[in-house]
Design a protein around this motif. Structure first.
Motif, PDB file in Angstrom:
ATOM      1  N   GLY A   1       0.796  -1.220   0.000  1.00  0.00           N
ATOM      2  CA  GLY A   1       0.000   0.000   0.000  1.00  0.00           C
ATOM      3  C   GLY A   1       0.822   1.260   0.000  1.00  0.00           C
ATOM      4  N   ASP A   2       2.155   1.148  -0.014  1.00  0.00           N
ATOM      5  CA  ASP A   2       3.029   2.312   0.016  1.00  0.00           C
ATOM      6  C   ASP A   2       3.485   2.615  -1.398  1.00  0.00           C
ATOM      7  OD1 ASP A   2       5.008   4.188   0.359  1.00  0.00           O
ATOM      8  OD2 ASP A   2       5.958   3.178   2.044  1.00  0.00           O
ATOM      9  N   ALA A   3       3.144   3.793  -1.914  1.00  0.00           N
ATOM     10  CA  ALA A   3       3.482   4.135  -3.299  1.00  0.00           C
ATOM     11  C   ALA A   3       4.983   4.211  -3.514  1.00  0.00           C
ATOM     12  CB  ALA A   3       2.841   5.469  -3.667  1.00  0.00           C
ATOM     13  N   ALA A   4       5.773   4.387  -2.445  1.00  0.00           N
ATOM     14  CA  ALA A   4       7.226   4.477  -2.586  1.00  0.00           C
ATOM     15  C   ALA A   4       7.858   3.112  -2.835  1.00  0.00           C
ATOM     16  CB  ALA A   4       7.838   5.114  -1.337  1.00  0.00           C
ATOM     17  N   PHE A   5       7.145   2.023  -2.492  1.00  0.00           N
ATOM     18  CA  PHE A   5       7.677   0.677  -2.701  1.00  0.00           C
ATOM     19  C   PHE A   5       6.824  -0.044  -3.728  1.00  0.00           C
ATOM     20  CE2 PHE A   5       7.758  -3.908  -1.805  1.00  0.00           C
ATOM     21  CZ  PHE A   5       9.106  -4.144  -1.995  1.00  0.00           C
ATOM     22  N   THR A   6       7.461  -0.463  -4.822  1.00  0.00           N
ATOM     23  CA  THR A   6       6.738  -1.155  -5.877  1.00  0.00           C
ATOM     24  C   THR A   6       7.563  -2.330  -6.387  1.00  0.00           C
ATOM     25  OG1 THR A   6       7.637   0.431  -7.485  1.00  0.00           O
ATOM     26  CG2 THR A   6       5.410   0.843  -6.675  1.00  0.00           C
ATOM     27  N   ILE A   7       6.883  -3.290  -6.990  1.00  0.00           N
ATOM     28  CA  ILE A   7       7.532  -4.355  -7.737  1.00  0.00           C
ATOM     29  C   ILE A   7       7.449  -3.964  -9.204  1.00  0.00           C
ATOM     30  CG2 ILE A   7       7.565  -6.801  -8.316  1.00  0.00           C
ATOM     31  CD1 ILE A   7       8.222  -6.211  -5.394  1.00  0.00           C
ATOM     32  N   VAL A   8       8.596  -3.793  -9.842  1.00  0.00           N
ATOM     33  CA  VAL A   8       8.618  -3.346 -11.231  1.00  0.00           C
ATOM     34  C   VAL A   8       9.208  -4.443 -12.107  1.00  0.00           C
ATOM     35  CG1 VAL A   8       8.786  -0.923 -10.567  1.00  0.00           C
ATOM     36  CG2 VAL A   8      10.882  -2.242 -10.999  1.00  0.00           C
ATOM     37  N   GLN A   9       8.995  -4.311 -13.404  1.00  0.00           N
ATOM     38  CA  GLN A   9       9.474  -5.292 -14.367  1.00  0.00           C
ATOM     39  C   GLN A   9      10.762  -4.786 -15.017  1.00  0.00           C
ATOM     40  OE1 GLN A   9       7.555  -8.338 -14.556  1.00  0.00           O
ATOM     41  NE2 GLN A   9       6.944  -7.187 -12.741  1.00  0.00           N
ATOM     42  N   ASP A  10      11.840  -5.518 -14.833  1.00  0.00           N
ATOM     43  CA  ASP A  10      13.139  -5.154 -15.392  1.00  0.00           C
ATOM     44  C   ASP A  10      13.732  -6.400 -16.046  1.00  0.00           C
ATOM     45  OD1 ASP A  10      15.763  -4.486 -15.969  1.00  0.00           O
ATOM     46  OD2 ASP A  10      16.093  -3.390 -14.109  1.00  0.00           O
ATOM     47  N   PRO A  11      13.594  -6.549 -17.374  1.00  0.00           N
ATOM     48  CA  PRO A  11      14.097  -7.743 -18.053  1.00  0.00           C
ATOM     49  C   PRO A  11      15.601  -7.938 -17.899  1.00  0.00           C
ATOM     50  CG  PRO A  11      12.619  -6.497 -19.488  1.00  0.00           C
ATOM     51  CD  PRO A  11      12.904  -5.633 -18.300  1.00  0.00           C
ATOM     52  N   GLY A  12      16.327  -6.856 -17.577  1.00  0.00           N
ATOM     53  CA  GLY A  12      17.766  -6.960 -17.419  1.00  0.00           C
ATOM     54  C   GLY A  12      18.219  -7.281 -16.015  1.00  0.00           C
ATOM     55  N   ALA A  13      17.283  -7.543 -15.118  1.00  0.00           N
ATOM     56  CA  ALA A  13      17.662  -7.865 -13.743  1.00  0.00           C
ATOM     57  C   ALA A  13      18.547  -9.106 -13.721  1.00  0.00           C
ATOM     58  CB  ALA A  13      16.424  -8.082 -12.891  1.00  0.00           C
ATOM     59  N   PRO A  14      19.619  -9.113 -12.922  1.00  0.00           N
ATOM     60  CA  PRO A  14      20.619 -10.174 -13.030  1.00  0.00           C
ATOM     61  C   PRO A  14      20.237 -11.497 -12.386  1.00  0.00           C
ATOM     62  CG  PRO A  14      21.251  -8.604 -11.346  1.00  0.00           C
ATOM     63  CD  PRO A  14      20.044  -8.035 -12.013  1.00  0.00           C
ATOM     64  N   TYR A  15      19.280 -11.498 -11.449  1.00  0.00           N
ATOM     65  CA  TYR A  15      19.017 -12.720 -10.701  1.00  0.00           C
ATOM     66  C   TYR A  15      17.605 -13.247 -10.900  1.00  0.00           C
ATOM     67  CZ  TYR A  15      19.346 -16.152  -6.953  1.00  0.00           C
ATOM     68  OH  TYR A  15      19.365 -17.318  -6.247  1.00  0.00           O
ATOM     69  N   SER A  16      16.625 -12.389 -10.741  1.00  0.00           N
ATOM     70  CA  SER A  16      15.243 -12.885 -10.761  1.00  0.00           C
ATOM     71  C   SER A  16      14.378 -12.101 -11.739  1.00  0.00           C
ATOM     72  CB  SER A  16      14.635 -12.825  -9.355  1.00  0.00           C
ATOM     73  OG  SER A  16      14.648 -11.492  -8.859  1.00  0.00           O
ATOM     74  N   ALA A  17      14.924 -11.808 -12.891  1.00  0.00           N
ATOM     75  CA  ALA A  17      14.161 -11.061 -13.898  1.00  0.00           C
ATOM     76  C   ALA A  17      12.824 -11.756 -14.192  1.00  0.00           C
ATOM     77  CB  ALA A  17      14.988 -10.954 -15.178  1.00  0.00           C
ATOM     78  N   PRO A  18      11.770 -10.963 -14.448  1.00  0.00           N
ATOM     79  CA  PRO A  18      11.837  -9.509 -14.578  1.00  0.00           C
ATOM     80  C   PRO A  18      11.445  -8.742 -13.316  1.00  0.00           C
ATOM     81  CG  PRO A  18       9.755 -10.274 -15.442  1.00  0.00           C
ATOM     82  CD  PRO A  18      10.496 -11.505 -14.971  1.00  0.00           C
ATOM     83  N   SER A  19      10.955  -9.404 -12.275  1.00  0.00           N
ATOM     84  CA  SER A  19      10.396  -8.680 -11.136  1.00  0.00           C
ATOM     85  C   SER A  19      11.459  -8.323 -10.098  1.00  0.00           C
ATOM     86  CB  SER A  19       9.307  -9.522 -10.454  1.00  0.00           C
ATOM     87  OG  SER A  19       8.248  -9.768 -11.349  1.00  0.00           O
ATOM     88  N   VAL A  20      11.556  -7.025  -9.776  1.00  0.00           N
ATOM     89  CA  VAL A  20      12.495  -6.545  -8.754  1.00  0.00           C
ATOM     90  C   VAL A  20      11.793  -5.506  -7.892  1.00  0.00           C
ATOM     91  CG1 VAL A  20      14.516  -6.976 -10.202  1.00  0.00           C
ATOM     92  CG2 VAL A  20      13.421  -4.721 -10.264  1.00  0.00           C
ATOM     93  N   GLY A  21      12.375  -5.238  -6.723  1.00  0.00           N
ATOM     94  CA  GLY A  21      11.831  -4.211  -5.838  1.00  0.00           C
ATOM     95  C   GLY A  21      12.373  -2.839  -6.195  1.00  0.00           C
ATOM     96  N   GLN A  22      11.524  -1.824  -6.061  1.00  0.00           N
ATOM     97  CA  GLN A  22      11.955  -0.457  -6.347  1.00  0.00           C
ATOM     98  C   GLN A  22      11.522   0.480  -5.230  1.00  0.00           C
ATOM     99  OE1 GLN A  22      11.855   1.317 -10.373  1.00  0.00           O
ATOM    100  NE2 GLN A  22      10.455   2.852  -9.538  1.00  0.00           N
ATOM    101  N   ALA A  23      12.476   1.264  -4.752  1.00  0.00           N
ATOM    102  CA  ALA A  23      12.199   2.348  -3.804  1.00  0.00           C
ATOM    103  C   ALA A  23      12.268   3.655  -4.577  1.00  0.00           C
ATOM    104  CB  ALA A  23      13.226   2.349  -2.676  1.00  0.00           C
TER     105      ALA A  23
END
Length: 203
Positions: free
Chosen positions: A1-23
């Motif tokens: 529920g916090d807009a500052a924390f999201t799960i975003v899609q990054d196909p270039g993520a090195p370990y668990s693409a595409p989903s990563v955490g974003q602050a």
């Protein structure tokens, strides 16, 4: 529920693409604070190993103090171990480990890389590893080492993490990415991403 924390899609993520955490640090964000707090209790190890992939946005602006804290490792209720991306404004960035409350005269909070350069590039993933060994209570026999993209960057021994009469195990780990000191606000939104934050320990 916090807009500052999201799960975003990054196909270039090195370990668990595409989903990563974003602050996200929105425009107008005040220095000396963090947009998110993700916490995990640790099972009180004496030796703590951390591994994580971190990326800052291409437009990342470092706070005037140069300090961009990433993680916070707690011992005996005190924030002691602070992996940090250092660099002010749009200048160069490097990864180092800051130490706090050392109870030792002459020990700098900022531990610069003393083995090799540890450059962080905006808009590119950086693999950080940290090994922090607690001291015997009251004795300066603790240590910290860290690696950037597989290369040893820094190694310091003789650390007195915890004074006599206090605990000497790692209790908590925070992803609480604090943007610098004080008396400044961000002119434009920027972000920090995290992929596969891993912690392990032993006694």
């Amino acid at each position: 529920g916090d807009a500052a924390f999201t799960i975003v899609q990054d196909p270039g993520a090195p370990y668990s693409a595409p989903s990563v955490g974003q602050a996200t640090y929105p425009a107008g964000f005040p220095a000396g604070s963090a947009p998110i707090l993700v916490a995990r209790a640790l099972p009180s190890p004496h030796r703590l190993y951390l591994s994580f992939w971190v990326e800052v946005s291409p437009n990342w602006v470092g706070q005037n103090s140069g300090v961009g804290k990433v993680l916070h490792g707690w011992m005996d209720g005190r924030n002691k171990l602070v992996p940090t991306i250092m660099g002010a404004g749009s200048g160069g960035l490097d990864f180092q480990v800051n130490v706090q409350g050392m109870n030792m005269a002459g020990v700098s909070i900022r531990q610069d890389p003393n083995k090799s350069a540890c450059t962080v590039t905006r808009g590119q993933w950086f693999h950080a590893e940290v090994l922090a060994v607690a001291n015997t209570a009251g004795q300066p026999d603790g240590s910290v080492q860290w690696w950037g993209n597989g290369t040893l960057c820094g190694s310091y021994t003789g650390l007195n993490w915890s004074a006599a009469g206090h605990g000497t195990t790692w209790d908590l780990l925070y992803w609480n990415p604090t943007w610098g000191g004080a008396n400044q606000t961000l002119g434009a939104s920027q972000w920090m991403r995290m992929d596969e934050l891993y912690a392990s320990g032993s006694n």
